[in-house]
Write an enzyme that holds these catalytic residues in place. Sequence first.
Site, short mmCIF file in Angstrom:
data_model
loop_
_atom_site.label_atom_id
_atom_site.label_comp_id
_atom_site.label_asym_id
_atom_site.label_seq_id
_atom_site.Cartn_x
_atom_site.Cartn_y
_atom_site.Cartn_z
N ARG A 50 35.20 42.13 58.69
CA ARG A 50 35.14 40.78 58.83
C ARG A 50 35.68 40.02 57.62
O ARG A 50 34.69 39.53 56.62
CB ARG A 50 33.69 40.33 59.07
CG ARG A 50 33.23 40.79 60.46
CD ARG A 50 31.90 40.42 60.59
NE ARG A 50 31.35 40.86 62.04
CZ ARG A 50 30.24 40.58 62.68
NH1 ARG A 50 29.39 39.91 61.96
NH2 ARG A 50 29.70 41.38 63.76
N ASP A 52 36.63 36.90 54.85
CA ASP A 52 36.03 35.50 54.90
C ASP A 52 37.24 34.52 54.94
O ASP A 52 38.57 35.13 54.90
CB ASP A 52 35.37 35.35 53.42
CG ASP A 52 34.03 36.05 53.33
OD1 ASP A 52 33.55 36.40 54.64
OD2 ASP A 52 33.63 36.61 52.11
N TYR A 111 40.56 47.58 49.69
CA TYR A 111 40.95 46.42 49.31
C TYR A 111 41.82 46.33 48.08
O TYR A 111 41.59 47.20 47.25
CB TYR A 111 39.59 45.44 49.06
CG TYR A 111 39.03 45.07 50.49
CD1 TYR A 111 39.14 43.83 51.01
CD2 TYR A 111 38.00 45.84 50.81
CE1 TYR A 111 38.50 43.51 52.14
CE2 TYR A 111 37.31 45.61 52.01
CZ TYR A 111 37.50 44.32 52.75
OH TYR A 111 36.70 44.14 53.90
N ARG A 198 34.64 40.59 45.64
CA ARG A 198 34.93 39.34 44.85
C ARG A 198 33.88 39.12 43.59
O ARG A 198 34.38 38.60 42.62
CB ARG A 198 34.88 38.09 45.77
CG ARG A 198 36.07 37.99 46.85
CD ARG A 198 36.00 37.03 48.01
NE ARG A 198 35.75 35.88 47.44
CZ ARG A 198 35.40 34.80 48.07
NH1 ARG A 198 35.12 34.90 49.56
NH2 ARG A 198 35.22 33.61 47.74
#
Length: 245
Positions: A50, A52, A111, A198
Amino acid sequence: MPRYKITIEYDGTNYSGWQRQEKDPSIQEEIEKAAVNFLHHEITLTGAGRTDAGVHALGQVASFDTDKEFTNFALCSAFNAWLKPQPIVVIDAQKVDDDFSARFSAIERSYIYKILNRKFRPALMENRCWHVPQELDVDAMRDSAQIFLGKHDFTSFRAAACQAKSPIRTLDEFTITKENDMILFHLRAKSFLHHQVRNLVGTLKLVGEHTWTKQDVQNALDAKDRKAAGPTAPACGLYFEKVLY
């Protein structure tokens, strides 16, 4: 009923994220709406992750069921015809076994986070990277990143709203490379906590600007307290790279 796996590339700048929302546009909703036009029935996508609001994808994966039969090329073409001109593209499609789940069958996710490290703002990479004008020490960030490898309690690096039952995660890769003015953070694990990537990047940026030391990073991890870690890096620099099954 046939089950298909699709791989999706998207620019998340103008979307509320992957997951369908009541009011704001999402990647999931737009793909599901496109599907109705050629499947003539509604589908529900199961996504591998999911992302953002503002986060991009190079290889998001989703699965769904339909009573229709397609070749891989025909399914990609049908989706893309109805998604155009939105910055969402189905780049691959495969028929899979009935027990396949884009989310639960995944054994690894990766990522990439991008920092443009130069004095002047981006023109071509606007909304697709974090612009940091002050020079960052890549070697120092690379050294501190090694702290996060392996199995740890990442409480200090997950969002307050994270719904995961456990903060324990195993980070299999955390490498940092530099290509001209672009600093690339590569992370790989079976799963990640909400905002984990992040928050890790935001913390290492403090090391890169020599505000923090490696010991400060270790202290933040040991504290198991979100307030002890660095800031959350902007969503625009994050890319969901790929999923391994």
